[in-house]
Design a protein around this motif. Sequence first.
Motif: not given
Length: 194
Positions: A147-175
């Motif tokens: 994420d060279k320009n921070g665009e994706i971390s901004n899109q995902f509202n990442v303000v503290s790291i590590p930050s993780s998303y669990l995504i199921d096989d249908k593309g739905v965020i589960r956790r």
Amino acid sequence: MNWKLGLVVVLCTGIGLFLYNEYKGSNSTNYLNGNKIHNEQVSTKSASKGEVGILEGQNVPNIQLETLDGKAFNLKDYQGKTVILNFWATWCPPCKAEMPDMQKFYEEHKNKNVEIIAVNLTSAEKNKEDIKRFTDEYGITFTVPLDKNGEISNQFNVVSIPSSYLIDDKGVIRRHVVGPMSYNWMVDEVKKAQ
């Protein structure tokens, strides 16, 4: 905002979340290398089914980046698999702590329709060479988009790291979890998502 101020904001936010979790006594307790840790489960508002967003129950937005090895990365290519989408940086101690567990989990589950995607906050790094040294040192073999320009971390509202998303096989965020993941947490949560 310059990168130094951004770094201070991220660090202060992370420390604040840690202290808050310690104070309130999180109900979500995990273990990392035998030590008790607390992961903050990010609260969600009600998410509409089929809606694209970053809340649990929403369809994850697509991500298109270049990987550390110069290849094109597109998150949509991983639909049909369970994905752990992680945001991290080389200078982050909790990120360093979770990497061995992430690599172990990946090695044991990569042939079970599970992927780990570790998006590096490259805009917060001193230089790209630090990322390569880090992945070599930790023996990282999963995909590392930059994420060279921070665009994706901004899109995902990442303000503290590590930050993780669990995504199921249908593309739905589960956790969504802020803080280091343990091997056992990944095993348990992926099992629930499949």
